[in-house]
Design an enzyme around this catalytic site. Structure first.
Site, PDB file in Angstrom:
ATOM      1  N   GLY A  62       9.856   2.040   0.291  1.00 51.06           N
ATOM      2  CA  GLY A  62       9.284   2.968   1.277  1.00 51.06           C
ATOM      3  C   GLY A  62       7.896   2.512   1.700  1.00 51.06           C
ATOM      4  N   ASN A  63       7.138   3.393   2.264  1.00 48.37           N
ATOM      5  CA  ASN A  63       5.751   3.063   2.625  1.00 48.37           C
ATOM      6  C   ASN A  63       4.893   4.318   2.577  1.00 48.37           C
ATOM      7  OD1 ASN A  63       5.691   4.292   5.386  1.00 48.37           O
ATOM      8  ND2 ASN A  63       7.352   2.811   5.686  1.00 48.37           N
ATOM      9  N   HIS A  64       3.594   4.145   2.851  1.00 45.76           N
ATOM     10  CA  HIS A  64       2.650   5.248   2.652  1.00 45.76           C
ATOM     11  C   HIS A  64       2.563   6.231   3.818  1.00 45.76           C
ATOM     12  CE1 HIS A  64       1.139   3.852  -1.110  1.00 45.76           C
ATOM     13  NE2 HIS A  64       0.809   2.666  -0.631  1.00 45.76           N
ATOM     14  N   SER A  65       3.395   6.090   4.813  1.00 47.82           N
ATOM     15  CA  SER A  65       3.285   7.013   5.953  1.00 47.82           C
ATOM     16  C   SER A  65       3.508   8.455   5.486  1.00 47.82           C
ATOM     17  CB  SER A  65       4.333   6.644   7.009  1.00 47.82           C
ATOM     18  OG  SER A  65       4.425   7.675   7.958  1.00 47.82           O
TER      19      SER A  65
END
Ligand code: C5P
Length: 402
Positions: A211-214
């Site tokens: 995933g990512n930090h958005s």
């Protein structure tokens, strides 16, 4: 510049002690750039003089059908002239007459002729305010579409304490400012706006993902702003903790890029504007393990395959839709963003630079630059994400109109 600038406002004053507050209210309106026509009921002239209000409003004040200037004062014309009429103070007597169509002075005749929105700010002693007939008159007035600016609880001229104090001039000013702000910004009415937001989660096994930090905040703020401005909004969001969303927004929750792709394509033909604010994972694990992967080996390799580029795929089939993308760059920002705009066949790109402090993932603020499809570059200030959302919608409306 205030939204009240140039607005034509009739201030209708009826005969109560709160009439003295209209002097400062007129000053506030004039300071905000409004044109103010004061009309007074004959009884109100015992509480404040027409001369005071004429001086402050820079216009003659009307109190009667004739006499004032030796000529007929046309209430129908006045009623048509105004962008907004406000009855402040609205006494129990004037409220009762307004609610029942009585018309025994110029102010009431103007009220009955007014084609614009009418606000009324009740002001009276607490027992008069609490009387069932006042309650019923207020209800009736609201049922006709008039808007009440509620009276406050506090000390009254009689020395009693209770409900019935006219709202303070600053509060009345705020109410009508908000009203004009909302009215002037229903510029997306009739438009369907589809927005992607948040990260995507690409599963590795049943418990792990890439995933990512958005956080999704930028997309949520854009969705709220578009809804506020009258659009029908569908927000397709990846996993997020955000909850605060306008109740009119339809939220479609997805997890992976492929799911987001599918939802976007289903909605695309009926959409007018599509805004890709999601941080879509570029790659996903080629194989997703059925069971939790055990930590046996010293090294572990995940083979990734490319996710579809959602916006680019929409750009390929675009017909009437207005397509907006984001670009997060660390170098040659403008150049790369222009290329992206062209490559994905977008109409507008919103560039975030990681070089700007306060911009990007998880921050409450953002600093963006807009690039339109004529390659015009519009750098913006560092602002809250809510304010950036408003700027984005403003820019879309401007470019869309072209
Ligand atoms: O190519 P890049 O990832 O920098 O492009 C960012 C823009 O493209 C964003 O608007 C993002 O929402 C969109 N995008 C997409 N699908 C992808 C990757 C990015 O819609 N797979």
């Amino acid at each position: 510049m205030s939204v009240l600038s140039g607005k034509k406002i009739i201030l209708g004053i009826s005969g109560g002690i709160a009439a003295y507050k209209t002097a400062s209210f007129v000053r506030l309106l004039i300071k905000a750039g409004a044109q103010v026509q004061v009309i007074m009921s004959p009884a109100s002239c015992d509480f404040i003089t027409p001369l005071t209000l004429a001086t402050l409003s820079k216009r003659p004040v009307y109190t009667q059908f004739e006499k004032d200037f030796g000529e007929w004062t046309n209430h129908v014309e006045l009623g048509l002239w105004a962008d907004l009429m406000i009855m402040a103070p609205a006494t129990a007597n004037t409220l009762a007459k307004m609610a029942n169509g009585l018309c025994d002075n110029l102010l009431l005749a103007t009220y009955l002729s007014a084609k614009c929105p009418v606000f009324f700010a009740p002001a009276m002693d607490l027992d008069m305010f609490a009387h069932p007939s006042t309650t019923e008159n207020t209800r009736k007035l609201k049922s006709y579409g008039n808007i009440e600016i509620e009276s406050a609880y506090g000390e009254l001229a009689s020395g009693l304490i209770g409900q019935g104090r006219m709202a303070e001039p600053e509060d009345i000013l705020q109410t009508i400012t908000d009203f004009f702000n909302n009215q002037s910004t229903l510029d997306l009415k009739g438009k369907k706006v589809v927005i992607t937001a948040g990260p995507t989660y690409e599963p590795i096994d049943p418990v792990r993902f890439i995933g990512n930090h958005s956080t999704g905040k930028m997309g949520f703020d854009i969705a709220n702003e578009a809804a506020k401005r009258g659009a029908e909004v569908v927000l397709i969001t990846g996993p997020t903790y955000l909850k605060s969303i306008n109740s009119s927004v339809k939220v479609v929750s997805v997890s992976t890029a492929n799911q987001m792709y599918k939802q976007c394509h289903e909605l695309f033909s009926s959409a007018h504007i599509v805004i890709g604010a999601a941080a879509v994972a570029d790659y996903r694990p080629k194989v997703v393990a059925d069971q939790k992967i055990k930590k046996n080996d010293e090294e572990f390799t995940i083979v990734l395959e490319k996710n579809p580029d959602i916006l680019a795929s929409l750009g390929e089939i675009k017909a009437h839709q207005f397509l907006v993308g984001f670009a997060l760059e660390t170098e040659n920002e403008i150049e790369y963003a222009k290329n992206k705009l062209k490559k994905k066949n977008l109409d507008l790109i919103v560039l975030n630079s990681l070089n700007d402090t306060g911009a990007g993932f998880g921050k409450p603020t953002n600093k963006v630059t807009f690039i339109d499809n004529d390659f015009n570059v519009f750098p913006q200030e560092l602002k809250s994400k809510e304010a950036v959302a408003k700027d984005i919608i403003d820019q879309i409306v401007k470019s869309y109109a072209k």
